[in-house]
Design a protein around this motif. Structure first.
Motif, mmCIF file in Angstrom:
data_model
loop_
_atom_site.group_PDB
_atom_site.id
_atom_site.type_symbol
_atom_site.label_atom_id
_atom_site.label_comp_id
_atom_site.label_asym_id
_atom_site.label_seq_id
_atom_site.Cartn_x
_atom_site.Cartn_y
_atom_site.Cartn_z
ATOM 1 N N GLY A 25 80.026 62.720 62.969
ATOM 2 C CA GLY A 25 79.839 61.532 63.795
ATOM 3 C C GLY A 25 79.080 60.413 63.116
ATOM 4 O O GLY A 25 78.512 59.537 63.786
ATOM 5 N N ALA A 26 79.097 60.386 61.776
ATOM 6 C CA ALA A 26 78.281 59.403 61.046
ATOM 7 C C ALA A 26 78.713 57.965 61.331
ATOM 8 O O ALA A 26 77.872 57.068 61.490
ATOM 9 N N PHE A 27 80.017 57.711 61.398
ATOM 10 C CA PHE A 27 80.510 56.362 61.681
ATOM 11 C C PHE A 27 80.111 55.940 63.096
ATOM 12 O O PHE A 27 79.629 54.819 63.322
ATOM 13 N N ALA A 28 80.266 56.845 64.055
ATOM 14 C CA ALA A 28 79.860 56.544 65.432
ATOM 15 C C ALA A 28 78.360 56.277 65.507
ATOM 16 O O ALA A 28 77.904 55.379 66.229
ATOM 17 N N ALA A 29 77.574 57.033 64.749
ATOM 18 C CA ALA A 29 76.121 56.862 64.777
ATOM 19 C C ALA A 29 75.691 55.518 64.214
ATOM 20 O O ALA A 29 74.603 55.016 64.544
ATOM 21 N N SER A 30 76.542 54.891 63.399
ATOM 22 C CA SER A 30 76.195 53.603 62.812
ATOM 23 C C SER A 30 76.467 52.432 63.763
ATOM 24 O O SER A 30 76.100 51.295 63.465
ATOM 25 N N GLY A 31 77.112 52.723 64.894
ATOM 26 C CA GLY A 31 77.435 51.672 65.854
ATOM 27 C C GLY A 31 76.629 51.818 67.133
ATOM 28 O O GLY A 31 75.757 52.671 67.265
ATOM 29 N N HIS A 32 76.942 50.953 68.090
ATOM 30 C CA HIS A 32 76.268 50.949 69.388
ATOM 31 C C HIS A 32 77.309 51.023 70.492
ATOM 32 O O HIS A 32 78.379 50.400 70.401
ATOM 33 N N VAL A 33 76.997 51.750 71.540
ATOM 34 C CA VAL A 33 77.910 51.876 72.678
ATOM 35 C C VAL A 33 77.992 50.538 73.395
ATOM 36 O O VAL A 33 76.967 49.930 73.724
ATOM 37 N N ASP A 34 79.212 50.083 73.633
ATOM 38 C CA ASP A 34 79.433 48.857 74.397
ATOM 39 C C ASP A 34 79.660 49.247 75.855
ATOM 40 O O ASP A 34 80.677 49.876 76.195
ATOM 41 N N ALA A 35 78.722 48.899 76.712
ATOM 42 C CA ALA A 35 78.751 49.352 78.101
ATOM 43 C C ALA A 35 79.984 48.844 78.839
ATOM 44 O O ALA A 35 80.591 49.577 79.640
ATOM 45 N N ALA A 36 80.369 47.596 78.584
ATOM 46 C CA ALA A 36 81.515 47.037 79.294
ATOM 47 C C ALA A 36 82.804 47.756 78.911
ATOM 48 O O ALA A 36 83.643 48.073 79.770
ATOM 49 N N LEU A 37 82.982 48.041 77.601
ATOM 50 C CA LEU A 37 84.171 48.770 77.179
ATOM 51 C C LEU A 37 84.149 50.188 77.722
ATOM 52 O O LEU A 37 85.169 50.700 78.204
ATOM 53 N N LEU A 38 83.005 50.830 77.685
ATOM 54 C CA LEU A 38 82.906 52.189 78.194
ATOM 55 C C LEU A 38 83.291 52.245 79.671
ATOM 56 O O LEU A 38 84.051 53.129 80.091
ATOM 57 N N ASP A 39 82.785 51.334 80.462
ATOM 58 C CA ASP A 39 83.123 51.317 81.887
ATOM 59 C C ASP A 39 84.622 51.129 82.093
ATOM 60 O O ASP A 39 85.223 51.766 82.973
ATOM 61 N N ALA A 40 85.230 50.255 81.278
ATOM 62 C CA ALA A 40 86.666 50.018 81.405
ATOM 63 C C ALA A 40 87.463 51.276 81.041
ATOM 64 O O ALA A 40 88.457 51.614 81.709
ATOM 65 N N THR A 99 81.494 53.982 71.139
ATOM 66 C CA THR A 99 81.901 53.961 72.541
ATOM 67 C C THR A 99 82.923 55.058 72.826
ATOM 68 O O THR A 99 82.881 55.693 73.892
ATOM 69 N N LEU A 100 83.822 55.308 71.884
ATOM 70 C CA LEU A 100 84.798 56.374 72.069
ATOM 71 C C LEU A 100 84.124 57.742 72.112
ATOM 72 O O LEU A 100 84.505 58.607 72.913
ATOM 73 N N LEU A 101 83.136 57.946 71.246
ATOM 74 C CA LEU A 101 82.413 59.214 71.293
ATOM 75 C C LEU A 101 81.680 59.369 72.622
ATOM 76 O O LEU A 101 81.672 60.447 73.231
ATOM 77 N N GLU A 102 81.089 58.280 73.110
ATOM 78 C CA GLU A 102 80.403 58.334 74.403
ATOM 79 C C GLU A 102 81.396 58.581 75.534
ATOM 80 O O GLU A 102 81.078 59.284 76.509
ATOM 81 N N LEU A 103 82.598 58.025 75.422
ATOM 82 C CA LEU A 103 83.639 58.296 76.420
ATOM 83 C C LEU A 103 83.931 59.791 76.493
ATOM 84 O O LEU A 103 84.022 60.367 77.591
ATOM 85 N N SER A 104 84.099 60.424 75.344
ATOM 86 C CA SER A 104 84.350 61.867 75.334
ATOM 87 C C SER A 104 83.206 62.614 75.987
ATOM 88 O O SER A 104 83.411 63.453 76.876
ATOM 89 N N ALA A 105 81.983 62.320 75.564
ATOM 90 C CA ALA A 105 80.825 63.047 76.078
ATOM 91 C C ALA A 105 80.646 62.824 77.582
ATOM 92 O O ALA A 105 80.415 63.772 78.346
ATOM 93 N N ARG A 106 80.751 61.586 78.023
ATOM 94 C CA ARG A 106 80.537 61.272 79.434
ATOM 95 C C ARG A 106 81.614 61.877 80.331
ATOM 96 O O ARG A 106 81.310 62.454 81.386
ATOM 97 N N ASN A 122 80.980 68.384 65.062
ATOM 98 C CA ASN A 122 80.521 66.997 65.147
ATOM 99 C C ASN A 122 79.122 67.006 65.745
ATOM 100 O O ASN A 122 78.949 67.102 66.963
ATOM 101 N N GLY A 123 78.117 66.920 64.887
ATOM 102 C CA GLY A 123 76.742 67.047 65.347
ATOM 103 C C GLY A 123 76.362 66.010 66.378
ATOM 104 O O GLY A 123 75.648 66.319 67.354
ATOM 105 N N LEU A 124 76.813 64.775 66.203
ATOM 106 C CA LEU A 124 76.468 63.725 67.157
ATOM 107 C C LEU A 124 77.071 64.008 68.522
ATOM 108 O O LEU A 124 76.403 63.858 69.556
ATOM 109 N N LEU A 125 78.327 64.418 68.562
ATOM 110 C CA LEU A 125 78.967 64.740 69.840
ATOM 111 C C LEU A 125 78.245 65.887 70.527
ATOM 112 O O LEU A 125 77.985 65.840 71.737
ATOM 113 N N MET A 126 77.904 66.930 69.788
ATOM 114 C CA MET A 126 77.220 68.074 70.395
ATOM 115 C C MET A 126 75.837 67.691 70.901
ATOM 116 O O MET A 126 75.410 68.128 71.978
ATOM 117 N N ARG A 127 75.120 66.857 70.146
ATOM 118 C CA ARG A 127 73.786 66.437 70.617
ATOM 119 C C ARG A 127 73.894 65.601 71.881
ATOM 120 O O ARG A 127 73.104 65.771 72.822
#
Length: 373
Positions: free
Chosen positions: A215-230, A272-279, A304-309
């Protein structure tokens, strides 16, 4: 050959098409599969690219191209089986059958003409390996009004259920699915939505490699709340079980249909995609297994350590562990299950759980393709 001494070999390539998993299994006194050995056989790069393009509806095939793809995939499945069998030359004669799931190209179990399509010519596998092959496991369940998926909950129950304790088995493949093993002994389950499929596809597009390691690429970004909600507003997430899905729904064109995507840095979309999976996974477990004290994860996503955490945070106070901590290899549980399904077919026993798939009743799954005699 007595079935008590027989081995069965399971083959599957999942939604992410990240390799062909091959598992050799024996069966204990309780008829539960026990892994003997396993490996992951790589796809040729060009063939994997074609599979993903077709599965995501980016490429349409004429009948000739479809026929060639079916055989090419069957040849690769045969190579995977042969690679595993080569490690056990003294046991080859004990292998009663190969259970081949194939590669899913479409899964549309709803509508006037529901269908599910897995390819990888089983006759090619039988011819090349000299072993009977059972394949086409999902269509009998769909014909009986079911989803044809998930098919693993029966094996999850045999290997991981504990009387008096509610557990969830979480399979983190391209699509995530959960099996709820209730304290009462009841078994239910369904596909929750994306796990690795979208994050893998987005990473491949931007980095040219098949997955975002740890999850290194995902960890380098930030979750976009508006996209996640959509994304979470997609009607699939609110559907009641039984339900199942795949790349034909959750693909890059689906992602691109959301207006915010072009305005965001690619790393933010990945986060945001990783957060979508987790949520979506955590919310499904909260809704359908509120009394579960623990979640046991398997599939490629366990690496995927980030997803599991993130899942661990969202699922707390439930304990999240890998099935490895419970004696079950998380990487080859699916392939082992298709070895079990092959055995069920040859014994004339049902392979589906109607409470999971929604089928009208238990069905014997799969068609037998005989090897040369």
């Amino acid at each position: 050959m007595s079935d008590a001494s027989a081995l069965y070999l399971g083959l599957i390539s999942g939604t992410s098409a990240d390799g062909i998993d091959a598992a050799l299994a024996r069966f204990d006194d309780h008829q539960a599969p026990q892994l003997v050995d396993a490996l992951t056989h790589p796809w040729p790069d060009a063939l994997r690219t074609q599979i993903l393009a077709v599965a995501q509806d980016e490429t349409r095939l004429d009948l000739d191209a479809y026929g060639r793809l079916d055989v090419a995939i069957g040849q690769c499945f045969a190579e995977a089986a042969q690679a595993l069998l080569a490690r056990h030359p003294d046991r080859r004669g004990a292998v009663r059958a190969i259970g081949s799931h194939g590669q899913t190209l479409r899964h549309r179990p709803a509508g006037e003409h529901p269908f599910t399509l897995q390819v990888g010519d089983p006759s090619v596998i039988a011819e090349r390996c000299g072993i009977d092959v059972v394949a086409d496991f999902r269509r009998a369940d769909v014909a009986a009004g079911g989803q044809g998926a998930p098919l693993l909950p029966a094996v999850h129950a045999m290997l991981l259920a504990r009387p008096g304790r509610t557990r969830v088995v979480l399979n983190l493949g391209g699509i995530a699915n959960i099996t709820v093993l209730a304290a009462s002994g009841a078994v239910s389950g369904f596909d929750t939505g994306p796990a690795n499929g979208l994050v893998d596809a987005w990473y491949l597009r931007h980095h040219g490699r098949p997955y975002d390691a740890d999850g290194a690429f995902a960890a380098s970004g930030h979750v976009d709340a508006a996209l996640l909600d959509a994304l979470l507003a997609d009607p699939y997430f609110a559907l009641p079980p039984p339900k199942s899905t795949g790349r034909e729904h959750f693909h890059l064109a689906w992602l691109a249909s959301h207006a915010r995507v072009p305005a965001l840095p690619p790393a933010d979309v990945q986060a945001t995609l990783l957060e979508l999976s987790a949520r979506s996974i955590a919310e499904a477990i909260e809704r359908h297994a509120p009394d579960a004290a623990e979640v046991l994860a398997c599939g490629g996503g366990v690496h995927n350590g980030l997803l599991m955490r993130r899942l661990g945070q969202l699922l707390a106070p439930r304990a999240l562990t890998s099935t490895a901590e419970h004696g079950v290899d998380p990487d080859y549980l699916e392939a082992t299950a298709f070895a079990w399904l092959a055995r069920q077919r040859l014994l004339g026993l049902p392979g589906n759980l109607p409470a999971v798939t929604g089928a009208r009743g238990p069905r014997v799954l799969g068609a037998v393709h005989l090897a040369p005699r």
